[in-house]
Scaffold this active site. Structure first.
Site, PDB file in Angstrom:
ATOM      1  N   GLY A 246       0.825  -1.203   0.000  1.00  0.00           N
ATOM      2  CA  GLY A 246       0.000   0.000   0.000  1.00  0.00           C
ATOM      3  C   GLY A 246       0.859   1.251   0.000  1.00  0.00           C
ATOM      4  O   GLY A 246       2.081   1.199  -0.092  1.00  0.00           O
TER       5      GLY A 246
ATOM      6  N   GLY B  52       5.220   6.989   3.010  1.00  0.00           N
ATOM      7  CA  GLY B  52       5.778   6.433   1.781  1.00  0.00           C
ATOM      8  C   GLY B  52       5.181   5.063   1.506  1.00  0.00           C
ATOM      9  O   GLY B  52       4.246   4.634   2.183  1.00  0.00           O
ATOM     10  N   PRO B  53       5.693   4.347   0.506  1.00  0.00           N
ATOM     11  CA  PRO B  53       5.154   3.028   0.160  1.00  0.00           C
ATOM     12  C   PRO B  53       5.471   1.981   1.222  1.00  0.00           C
ATOM     13  O   PRO B  53       6.471   2.069   1.928  1.00  0.00           O
ATOM     14  CB  PRO B  53       5.866   2.706  -1.162  1.00  0.00           C
ATOM     15  CG  PRO B  53       7.131   3.500  -1.116  1.00  0.00           C
ATOM     16  CD  PRO B  53       6.797   4.757  -0.378  1.00  0.00           C
ATOM     17  N   VAL B  54       4.586   0.976   1.307  1.00  0.00           N
ATOM     18  CA  VAL B  54       4.765  -0.131   2.252  1.00  0.00           C
ATOM     19  C   VAL B  54       4.872  -1.423   1.454  1.00  0.00           C
ATOM     20  O   VAL B  54       4.047  -1.692   0.575  1.00  0.00           O
ATOM     21  CB  VAL B  54       3.593  -0.224   3.249  1.00  0.00           C
ATOM     22  CG1 VAL B  54       3.834  -1.345   4.254  1.00  0.00           C
ATOM     23  CG2 VAL B  54       3.408   1.106   3.978  1.00  0.00           C
TER      24      VAL B  54
ATOM     25  N   ASP C 215      -2.830  11.174  15.082  1.00  0.00           N
ATOM     26  CA  ASP C 215      -3.270  10.827  13.725  1.00  0.00           C
ATOM     27  C   ASP C 215      -4.039   9.506  13.733  1.00  0.00           C
ATOM     28  O   ASP C 215      -3.805   8.628  12.902  1.00  0.00           O
ATOM     29  CB  ASP C 215      -2.070  10.740  12.778  1.00  0.00           C
ATOM     30  CG  ASP C 215      -2.498  10.775  11.301  1.00  0.00           C
ATOM     31  OD1 ASP C 215      -3.612  11.257  11.010  1.00  0.00           O
ATOM     32  OD2 ASP C 215      -1.726  10.309  10.446  1.00  0.00           O
TER      33      ASP C 215
END
Length: 427
Positions: A128, A133-135, A245
């Site tokens: 995802g 950033g991207p995982v 968050d």
């Protein structure tokens, strides 16, 4: 007689001079010793303030025990901007006497970039995309499956979030908080490594690509898990931590559908320093009072959790009008609350409907516009625990009813079988 007097004076003067020289030498020795001690202490403080050496793992070749990551406040230039003296070694410190493999309080291993590159198939096994950033999914050389989160090159807050995450998760440990298992700072990359949560995040299950219908028991368990995770942050951690968050995308689920709170990049300790920062968070989850005053408190986290509870029972995205639906349902017909209008229709069947309405009432208290009127997270957690206990009692009762019914049917079948063995009269 005069000569003897002069001789005595000379001897006395010599003795005084010798004593003065001896005293001067002693003073000089003490000064030099203190000077060396000061220099050594300065070097130690420099190490403590500029680096945070992380502990090696189990010797599988993926861990570097000598590489360190700095823990400065700004995150822009960690080596040249150490933490203020009061915070310098709040989380990190040296222990042990082995200078070749120093250990830190964190106990988080540092991984090599090349090993992560191989484990993620050259960073192609994407799970995802987050704000950090991207995982990626990674299968380590040991066979362990982990999630790898890489800092995006265009992330302006990424380095500071990376630093915050490592510092906080080095000391925060709870079954309902995601576990940080490693990190990587190499080749200009900043990478975090987490335990793998096979069922992804809650947002995706409610209305994303992996959408599926969750049972009431699953939703109640998720609410229960998340509330306990937040309760630990607010009341178990010392000093307390405010997440800042909380959202469904940051609630991760394991293979058993147990929930854990993730993404601590914006989190802060509840220590008032008089400073204010720009608004941080996600639209749809942000406390209106925080938007107005720029002051984020524990009650702001409670507000965000209230939104998550409404997500669980309505399956409506907060960024697609959830709050408007809640406001309409709150005034209802004839001035009464009518949650049934917005609840997930799958939850309005049987005996669970009343429990869902109770959870909606709890969630509505959490999102009160006045922080003072919102409950503390411990109160919310207790309310959810009571609902869960009631659900478990009902399940046990239903199980006993089914067992009695099966037993009764078994007796009837046995009676019928016995009747077939009776020889008819006149046969």
């Amino acid at each position: 007689m005069v000569d003897r007097t002069k001789l005595a004076a000379v001897v006395a003067a010599a003795a005084v001079g010798a004593a003065a020289v001896a005293a001067a030498l002693v003073f000089l020795a003490i000064w030099l010793r203190r000077k060396r001690g000061s220099v050594a202490a300065g070097r130690t403080r420099s190490l403590e303030s500029s680096t945070a050496t992380l502990r090696a793992g189990n010797g599988n070749g993926s861990v570097d025990s000598s590489v360190s990551v700095s823990v400065s406040e700004s995150g822009a230039d960690w080596a040249h901007n150490p933490l203020p003296a009061g915070k310098r070694v709040a989380f990190w410190g040296w222990r042990g006497a082995d200078h070749h493999a120093p250990l830190s309080v964190s106990g988080i291993p540092k991984y090599h970039y090349k090993d992560l590159q191989k484990a993620t198939n050259n960073f192609t096994m994407i799970l995802g995309q987050g704000s950090f950033g991207p995982v990626y999914k990674a299968v380590m050389a040991t066979g362990e499956v982990v999630a790898v989160k890489a800092l995006a090159s265009d992330s302006s807050q990424g380095e500071r979030e990376f630093q915050t995450e490592v510092i906080l998760l080095s000391r925060l440990h709870h079954r309902n908080l995601v576990n940080l298992v490693g990190y990587c700072v190499e080749k200009g990359q900043h990478i975090l490594i987490y335990e793998f949560m096979s069922n992804g995040n809650l947002a995706s299950l409610l209305y994303g690509d992996n959408k599926r219908s969750l049972t009431w028991q699953e939703r109640l368990q998720i609410a229960h898990d998340v509330s306990h995770g937040i309760e630990y942050l607010h009341e178990g951690a010392v000093p307390p931590v405010i997440h800042r968050d909380l959202k469904s995308a940051n609630i991760l689920l394991d293979h058993s559908m147990r929930a854990k709170v993730a993404d601590f990049g914006l989190s802060k300790e509840e220590v008032f320093d008089g400073s204010k920062s720009g608004l941080k968070g996600t639209y749809g989850y942000m406390d209106p009072d925080y938007i107005t005053t720029n002051k984020f408190t524990k009650k702001s986290d409670v507000y965000s959790f209230g939104i998550i509870l409404f997500e669980l029972i309505t399956a409506i995205n907060p960024q697609q009008g959830l709050m408007e639906y809640i406001d309409l349902a709150a005034i209802g017909g004839e001035g009464k609350v009518d949650w049934d209008e917005i609840l997930d229709k799958n939850l309005l069947e049987g005996s669970i409907a009343e429990e869902v309405r109770v959870l909606a009432d709890v969630a509505y208290r959490c999102i009160n516009r006045s922080p003072k009127k919102r409950p503390w997270i411990s109160e919310v957690s207790q309310a959810i625990s009571r609902l869960r206990q009631r659900q478990m009692t009902l399940q046990r009762s239903e199980t006993r009813t089914v067992l009695r019914r099966i037993e009764h049917q078994h007796v009837e079948l046995s009676d019928l079988a016995g009747m077939r063995d009776i020889t008819p009269v006149g046969a």
